[in-house]
Design a protein around this motif. Structure first.
Motif, short mmCIF file in Angstrom:
data_model
loop_
_atom_site.label_atom_id
_atom_site.label_comp_id
_atom_site.label_asym_id
_atom_site.label_seq_id
_atom_site.Cartn_x
_atom_site.Cartn_y
_atom_site.Cartn_z
N SER A 69 28.41 13.91 53.93
CA SER A 69 29.18 13.38 52.81
C SER A 69 29.56 14.53 51.88
O SER A 69 28.94 15.58 51.88
CB SER A 69 28.38 12.33 52.05
N ASP A 99 36.56 7.25 49.55
CA ASP A 99 36.54 6.33 48.40
C ASP A 99 37.40 6.99 47.33
O ASP A 99 36.94 7.86 46.60
CB ASP A 99 35.10 6.14 47.94
N GLY A 104 32.85 2.73 45.32
CA GLY A 104 31.94 2.33 46.38
C GLY A 104 32.60 1.68 47.58
O GLY A 104 31.92 1.24 48.50
N VAL A 105 33.94 1.62 47.58
CA VAL A 105 34.69 1.02 48.70
C VAL A 105 35.57 2.10 49.31
O VAL A 105 36.28 2.81 48.58
CB VAL A 105 35.56 -0.16 48.20
N VAL A 129 34.13 3.22 59.34
CA VAL A 129 33.60 2.63 58.10
C VAL A 129 32.12 2.27 58.27
O VAL A 129 31.29 2.58 57.42
CB VAL A 129 34.42 1.40 57.67
N LYS A 133 29.10 3.93 56.08
CA LYS A 133 28.22 3.10 55.23
C LYS A 133 26.76 3.23 55.67
O LYS A 133 25.86 3.37 54.83
CB LYS A 133 28.65 1.64 55.29
N GLN A 134 26.53 3.17 56.97
CA GLN A 134 25.15 3.25 57.47
C GLN A 134 24.56 4.64 57.22
O GLN A 134 23.38 4.76 56.88
CB GLN A 134 25.12 2.91 58.96
N LEU A 136 25.29 6.59 54.67
CA LEU A 136 24.97 6.68 53.23
C LEU A 136 23.68 5.95 52.90
O LEU A 136 22.96 6.34 51.98
CB LEU A 136 26.12 6.17 52.38
N LYS A 137 23.35 4.90 53.64
CA LYS A 137 22.11 4.18 53.40
C LYS A 137 20.87 5.01 53.78
O LYS A 137 19.80 4.80 53.22
CB LYS A 137 22.09 2.88 54.20
#
Length: 140
Positions: A69, A99, A104-105, A129, A133-134, A136-137
């Protein structure tokens, strides 16, 4: 730069990946391999990555993903997640989720045929996507 390196392997020779390895890097130095706790957090990520069909035969590691990221605004929240699909030292193709307004989207998805089915389409963008997202978690 910190990134997660993902290596999928077809050790059984059945034509599909059956082994996943996760390695955490900082400035191209291996920091650690995934622990059991990491693997639990990476389960959904791994399942999505396997759908990309980017794997090695046997014990090879040439084909791998480097995902990271970026936070150009320096506000502490990532605005971009980049995916580099490597073939050895060469980046075979790239994808990214951005983003644009830091809400956050992901509004902008840049991808090619990340699932290697011969078409660059909505499914590829959905996979990018989901991987972003995964990732970043996981918090790396």
């Amino acid at each position: 730069m910190r990134y997660l390196k993902v290596i999928a392997q077809d050790r059984s020779g059945q034509g599909a990946a059956d082994t996943l390895q996760f390695e955490f890097y900082e400035d191209d130095r291996l920091q650690r391999k995934a622990t059991e706790a990491d693997r639990q957090r990476l389960n959904a990520f791994g399942n999505t990555y396997l759908k990309c069909a980017w794997f090695n035969g046997g014990d090879g590691e040439e084909r791998h993903l480097r995902i990271f990221s970026q936070n150009p605004s320096a506000d502490g929240t990532p605005e971009t997640v980049r995916l580099h699909f490597h073939e050895g030292p060469v980046i075979a193709y790239k994808a990214a989720a951005r983003d644009l307004d830091n809400d956050g989207v992901f509004e902008l998805i840049l991808s090619t045929d990340v699932d290697n089915d011969g078409r660059a389409n909505r499914t590829d963008r959905s996979r990018v996507v989901a991987l972003a997202k995964q990732f970043l978690k996981v918090g790396w």
